[in-house]
Write a protein that holds these residues in place. Structure first.
Motif, PDB file in Angstrom:
ATOM      1  N   UNK A   1       0.850  -1.191   0.000  1.00  0.00           N
ATOM      2  CA  UNK A   1       0.000   0.000   0.000  1.00  0.00           C
ATOM      3  C   UNK A   1       0.884   1.239   0.000  1.00  0.00           C
ATOM      4  N   UNK A   2       0.648   2.127  -0.937  1.00  0.00           N
ATOM      5  CA  UNK A   2       1.360   3.406  -0.977  1.00  0.00           C
ATOM      6  C   UNK A   2       0.562   4.391  -0.122  1.00  0.00           C
ATOM      7  N   UNK A   3       0.799   4.320   1.182  1.00  0.00           N
ATOM      8  CA  UNK A   3       0.001   5.088   2.135  1.00  0.00           C
ATOM      9  C   UNK A   3       0.112   6.590   1.907  1.00  0.00           C
ATOM     10  N   UNK A   4       1.301   7.070   1.591  1.00  0.00           N
ATOM     11  CA  UNK A   4       1.465   8.516   1.365  1.00  0.00           C
ATOM     12  C   UNK A   4       0.599   8.972   0.187  1.00  0.00           C
ATOM     13  N   UNK A   5       0.575   8.179  -0.857  1.00  0.00           N
ATOM     14  CA  UNK A   5      -0.243   8.512  -2.018  1.00  0.00           C
ATOM     15  C   UNK A   5      -1.730   8.451  -1.674  1.00  0.00           C
ATOM     16  N   UNK A   6      -2.118   7.417  -0.961  1.00  0.00           N
ATOM     17  CA  UNK A   6      -3.526   7.273  -0.578  1.00  0.00           C
ATOM     18  C   UNK A   6      -3.961   8.434   0.313  1.00  0.00           C
ATOM     19  N   UNK A   7      -3.142   8.777   1.308  1.00  0.00           N
ATOM     20  CA  UNK A   7      -3.466   9.898   2.187  1.00  0.00           C
ATOM     21  C   UNK A   7      -3.462  11.207   1.409  1.00  0.00           C
ATOM     22  N   UNK A   8      -2.626  11.274   0.383  1.00  0.00           N
ATOM     23  CA  UNK A   8      -2.601  12.448  -0.482  1.00  0.00           C
ATOM     24  C   UNK A   8      -3.940  12.679  -1.171  1.00  0.00           C
ATOM     25  N   UNK A   9      -4.671  11.613  -1.430  1.00  0.00           N
ATOM     26  CA  UNK A   9      -6.004  11.738  -2.030  1.00  0.00           C
ATOM     27  C   UNK A   9      -6.950  12.503  -1.114  1.00  0.00           C
ATOM     28  N   UNK A  10      -6.650  12.509   0.174  1.00  0.00           N
ATOM     29  CA  UNK A  10      -7.467  13.241   1.143  1.00  0.00           C
ATOM     30  C   UNK A  10      -6.966  14.678   1.334  1.00  0.00           C
TER      31      UNK A  10
END
Length: 136
Positions: A98-107
């Motif tokens: 999981x690319x957490x930084x990218x996913x959180x970036x969506x928020x």
């Protein structure tokens, strides 16, 4: 590769127009999270690198990863809840992908957290990844 629960958060954020509303959402999300048992708040579950106190306690059941967590800061508790939505329920072998930084970036979180909070989130992600790697 985010979980369905995290996708729900992304959808909710699309309806919130300003960051103050999103900030309140994260805090409320943390308030709604079940409290972590105080007996689990031990040195081995503490996340280092966070300005506030944060604890993460993992479990793997039949190959599925989940964790409980808590913090003494309301916004950080909300961030723990967001990370739980991102990771809980995933196969443990997928957690590290999981690319957490990218996913959180969506928020939009990357743009609105202080440097200390961003470092704390990175520390939580690193701990989650390390825990899941040990469980594989």
């Amino acid at each position: 590769m985010a979980s369905a629960a995290f996708e729900d958060i992304v959808e909710d954020f699309e309806f919130l127009e300003d960051w103050e509303d999103r900030y309140r959402y994260v805090i409320d999300f943390g308030k709604a999270m079940e409290p972590m048992d105080d007996a689990l708040k031990v040195p081995s579950t503490k996340v280092h690198g966070c300005a506030s106190q944060v604890w993460l306690h993992p479990s793997v059941d039949q190959g599925i990863f989940s964790f409980t967590g808590d913090s003494d800061a309301m916004i950080v508790r909300g961030l723990v809840a967001v990370l739980r939505a991102l990771y809980n329920g995933l196969p443990v072998v997928d957690v590290g992908q999981v690319d957490a930084q990218s996913e959180l970036g969506r928020l939009g979180l990357n743009d609105h957290l202080s440097a200390q909070r961003s470092n704390g989130v990175r520390s939580m992600i690193e701990k989650i990844r390390a825990i899941s790697a040990e469980a594989v």
